[in-house]
Design a protein around this motif. Sequence first.
Motif, short mmCIF file in Angstrom:
data_model
loop_
_atom_site.label_atom_id
_atom_site.label_comp_id
_atom_site.label_asym_id
_atom_site.label_seq_id
_atom_site.Cartn_x
_atom_site.Cartn_y
_atom_site.Cartn_z
N GLY A 12 3.05 -4.49 19.75
CA GLY A 12 4.38 -3.97 20.07
C GLY A 12 5.21 -3.61 18.85
N GLN A 96 2.75 -0.70 32.84
CA GLN A 96 2.92 -1.80 31.88
C GLN A 96 1.60 -2.13 31.19
N LEU A 99 1.02 0.48 28.57
CA LEU A 99 1.88 0.23 27.41
C LEU A 99 1.35 -0.91 26.56
N ARG A 102 -1.69 0.10 24.43
CA ARG A 102 -1.35 1.04 23.36
C ARG A 102 -2.48 2.01 23.02
N GLU A 129 13.02 4.90 31.51
CA GLU A 129 12.89 3.98 30.38
C GLU A 129 11.43 3.88 29.94
N MET A 130 10.52 3.85 30.89
CA MET A 130 9.09 3.81 30.60
C MET A 130 8.69 5.08 29.82
N ARG A 132 10.62 6.92 27.96
CA ARG A 132 11.20 6.81 26.63
C ARG A 132 10.33 5.93 25.72
N LYS A 133 9.84 4.81 26.25
CA LYS A 133 8.98 3.91 25.47
C LYS A 133 7.67 4.59 25.08
N GLY A 136 8.26 7.17 22.47
CA GLY A 136 8.53 6.52 21.19
C GLY A 136 7.27 6.04 20.50
N MET A 137 6.36 5.45 21.27
CA MET A 137 5.09 4.96 20.69
C MET A 137 4.28 6.12 20.12
#
Length: 161
Positions: A12, A96, A99, A102, A129-130, A132-133, A136-137
């Motif tokens: 993370g 999830q 995420l 990764r 939000e998911m 956006r995450k 971002g990754m």
Amino acid sequence: MYCKGDYVNYGGQGICRITDIRRMDFGGGNGAQDYYVIEPIVSGGATIYLPAENQNVHLRMRPVLTREKIDTIIRSVRDDQMPWVPDRKLRIARFQQILSRRDTRELLLLASCLHKRKTEKGLSASELEMLRKVEGMVEQEFSFALNISRAEIGQYIRDRL
């Protein structure tokens, strides 16, 4: 084993630099062990100590992708898509899991799935939000590996699709 100065993608934390590898004893009866000393490139000031011989650490740490690997991953998702899971609980659980793994290919497929759904029917606040995450990754690693700004990542991906 990684070396001092290497950049890695760690769990993370995202992209981190290994600033040192040193023998340390944090107590707990294990004695002195070699530890990776890593610092995330974006959060500044945080230092993380990871036991170098711990299998779980190595499962969560990988080298930063190269330009060639990024291009290969982008091409591999060109004709593939992730189906939308109708059941909200199952869908969020699946997202999830992606995420937490990764895996870059899965992240790109998830981003594509969320973008498509956003365009067709919209997304809930948690799904936004998911998205956006996920973005971002992907942006952090691609920007670092390709030496381009985060703002250019979307176009870079579209040009290769």
